[in-house]
Design an enzyme around this catalytic site. Structure first.
Site, mmCIF file in Angstrom:
data_model
loop_
_atom_site.group_PDB
_atom_site.id
_atom_site.type_symbol
_atom_site.label_atom_id
_atom_site.label_comp_id
_atom_site.label_asym_id
_atom_site.label_seq_id
_atom_site.Cartn_x
_atom_site.Cartn_y
_atom_site.Cartn_z
ATOM 1 N N GLY A 62 -38.685 19.759 -8.340
ATOM 2 C CA GLY A 62 -40.137 19.727 -8.532
ATOM 3 C C GLY A 62 -40.564 20.308 -9.872
ATOM 4 N N CYS A 63 -39.928 21.400 -10.264
ATOM 5 C CA CYS A 63 -40.283 22.061 -11.523
ATOM 6 C C CYS A 63 -39.893 21.195 -12.721
ATOM 7 C CB CYS A 63 -39.611 23.430 -11.604
ATOM 8 S SG CYS A 63 -40.092 24.504 -10.225
#
Length: 157
Positions: free
Chosen positions: A45-46
């Protein structure tokens, strides 16, 4: 933990950054700042969020805004993350978590029944005068960078 809201003054910070050197909130006085907090370098996600902001970096710059990401990872870890994914955003390292706490994003989280402290993915749009224009909490990555860009453009308008 600060109880920050729209119109609050953004808490000052002075932290190590990718590439060496330091970064401070006051470096951006007079122009809008997108400050996105994320849990950890090089996680799915990051990485997706950082790539999305990088993809729109030129449009953010045209709108007068700078993008800064912040996590508890070290500046050296940020350097590897930037190189691996060819990122163009600035990354600040808050290993002490003082800024994460000041912005209220260092929170109790739960995954698979385990309770732990971590960063809640949150983005702040800070106006040129240092006040908070918009806060996105518990960010879902798809479409987020585009929503933030629209908010930056609406500030200028």
């Amino acid at each position: 933990m600060a109880d920050l809201g729209i119109g609050s003054s953004a808490p000052e910070f002075d932290l190590p950054r990718d590439g060496g050197g330091r970064i401070k909130l006051s470096d951006f006085k007079g122009k809008p700042l997108v400050l996105f907090f994320y849990p950890k370098d090089d996680t799915s996600g990051c990485t997706a969020e950082s790539i999305a902001f990088t993809a729109l970096a030129e449009q953010f710059a045209k709108a007068g805004a700078t993008i800064v990401g912040m996590s508890p990872d070290s500046a050296q870890c940020h350097d590897r993350f930037i190189k691996k994914h060819n990122l163009s955003v600035i990354l600040a390292a808050d290993e002490e978590k003082t800024t994460l706490e000041a912005y209220g994003v260092w929170k109790k989280k739960s995954m698979y029944g385990r309770i732990f402290m971590g960063v809640e993915r949150t983005t702040f749009l800070i106006r040129a005068d240092g006040t908070i224009a918009t806060i996105w909490q518990k960010v879902k990555v798809p479409g987020h960078a585009e929503a933030v860009l629209a908010a930056v453009k609406s500030l200028a308008g």
